[in-house]
Motif scaffolding. Structure first.
Motif, PDB file in Angstrom:
ATOM      1  N   GLU A  61       0.540  -1.467  -0.209  1.00  0.00           N
ATOM      2  CA  GLU A  61      -0.135  -0.007  -0.031  1.00  0.00           C
ATOM      3  C   GLU A  61       0.841   1.077   0.111  1.00  0.00           C
ATOM      4  O   GLU A  61       0.767   2.246  -0.853  1.00  0.00           O
ATOM      5  CB  GLU A  61      -1.051   0.076   1.204  1.00  0.00           C
ATOM      6  N   LEU A  62       1.831   1.520   1.175  1.00  0.00           N
ATOM      7  CA  LEU A  62       3.407   2.287   0.913  1.00  0.00           C
ATOM      8  C   LEU A  62       3.816   2.701  -0.439  1.00  0.00           C
ATOM      9  O   LEU A  62       3.604   3.803  -0.771  1.00  0.00           O
ATOM     10  CB  LEU A  62       3.617   2.324   1.796  1.00  0.00           C
ATOM     11  N   GLU A  63       3.647   1.726  -1.219  1.00  0.00           N
ATOM     12  CA  GLU A  63       4.537   1.104  -2.499  1.00  0.00           C
ATOM     13  C   GLU A  63       3.514   1.840  -3.520  1.00  0.00           C
ATOM     14  O   GLU A  63       4.571   2.688  -3.825  1.00  0.00           O
ATOM     15  CB  GLU A  63       5.089   0.271  -2.834  1.00  0.00           C
ATOM     16  N   HIS A  64       2.212   2.088  -3.596  1.00  0.00           N
ATOM     17  CA  HIS A  64       1.445   2.474  -4.076  1.00  0.00           C
ATOM     18  C   HIS A  64       1.400   3.878  -3.926  1.00  0.00           C
ATOM     19  O   HIS A  64       1.146   4.188  -4.994  1.00  0.00           O
ATOM     20  CB  HIS A  64       0.364   1.808  -4.414  1.00  0.00           C
ATOM     21  N   ALA A  65       0.980   4.196  -2.394  1.00  0.00           N
ATOM     22  CA  ALA A  65       1.235   5.535  -2.260  1.00  0.00           C
ATOM     23  C   ALA A  65       2.054   6.391  -2.446  1.00  0.00           C
ATOM     24  O   ALA A  65       2.520   7.651  -2.940  1.00  0.00           O
ATOM     25  CB  ALA A  65       0.859   6.433  -0.658  1.00  0.00           C
ATOM     26  N   TYR A  66       3.803   5.451  -2.822  1.00  0.00           N
ATOM     27  CA  TYR A  66       4.336   6.635  -2.904  1.00  0.00           C
ATOM     28  C   TYR A  66       4.716   6.662  -4.598  1.00  0.00           C
ATOM     29  O   TYR A  66       5.459   8.088  -5.600  1.00  0.00           O
ATOM     30  CB  TYR A  66       6.243   5.665  -2.610  1.00  0.00           C
ATOM     31  N   GLN A  67       4.166   5.595  -5.557  1.00  0.00           N
ATOM     32  CA  GLN A  67       4.736   6.110  -6.755  1.00  0.00           C
ATOM     33  C   GLN A  67       3.011   6.508  -6.809  1.00  0.00           C
ATOM     34  O   GLN A  67       3.956   7.841  -7.950  1.00  0.00           O
ATOM     35  CB  GLN A  67       4.152   4.687  -6.835  1.00  0.00           C
ATOM     36  N   ASP A  68       1.950   7.157  -6.923  1.00  0.00           N
ATOM     37  CA  ASP A  68       0.968   7.995  -6.917  1.00  0.00           C
ATOM     38  C   ASP A  68       1.932   9.173  -6.592  1.00  0.00           C
ATOM     39  O   ASP A  68       1.641  10.031  -7.510  1.00  0.00           O
ATOM     40  CB  ASP A  68       0.157   7.652  -5.679  1.00  0.00           C
TER      41      ASP A  68
END
Length: 173
Positions: free
Chosen positions: A67-74
């Motif tokens: 989830e945090l990786e997706h948030a970082y990517q966004d």
């Protein structure tokens, strides 16, 4: 030296009890496992239980990390977008400053400067969000010992399942 006579007495007592109370001996025989591979199955079950336990500890952290990786990517994509927008607005302002044709009015120049400043403000916000998302991602760390234990347990489980399969493939006597 005293253990040998004690062992003989114990064997004699158990034998006499088995003769005197045949029902107890039959009950003990009935509770004995019928499957010759029960020990291997118990080993497989033990390794599977350990693997489930480790996975229950690892999976929530892995999910949180994803989830945090997706948030970082966004956040990174947003910062990249505003970076490009700021470069384009900056270049447009430079073009208007250097233009000698007189095709553009002062209002066009002011609009370009305003767009450049807004893009820069949005870029600063996006960069701050990206740093915050990256910091949150770095705070969530998986315990490497748990990962190592799970890998070992998976290997042990695979080996135990192979042994169990071999045992089950053997004809019963």
């Amino acid at each position: 030296m005293t253990t040998r006579p004690l062992a003989r007495i114990a064997v004699t007592a158990v034998s006499l009890l088995a003769v005197a109370f045949p029902g107890v001996a039959q009950a003990a025989a009935d509770t004995a496992p019928k499957d010759p591979c029960w020990r291997y199955q118990a080993t497989v079950n033990r390794h599977q239980d350990r693997l489930d336990e480790l996975s229950s500890q690892i999976d929530p952290v892995t999910k949180k990390t994803e989830e945090l990786e997706h948030a970082y990517q966004d956040a990174d994509n947003e910062a990249e977008y505003w970076h490009t927008a700021w470069y384009e607005a900056r270049d447009w302002v430079k073009y208007l400053e250097e233009d000698e044709s007189g095709d553009f009015s002062a209002a066009d120049y002011e609009a370009a400067v305003k767009a450049r400043d807004e893009a820069r403000a949005n870029l600063d916000k996006a960069n701050a969000e990206e740093r915050k998302a990256y910091a949150a991602l770095q705070e969530v760390k998986q315990n490497p010992q748990l990962l190592e234990d799970r890998a070992k347990t998976q290997k042990l489980l695979a080996r135990a399942e192979k042994v169990l399969d071999k045992c089950k493939a053997q004809p019963s006597a």
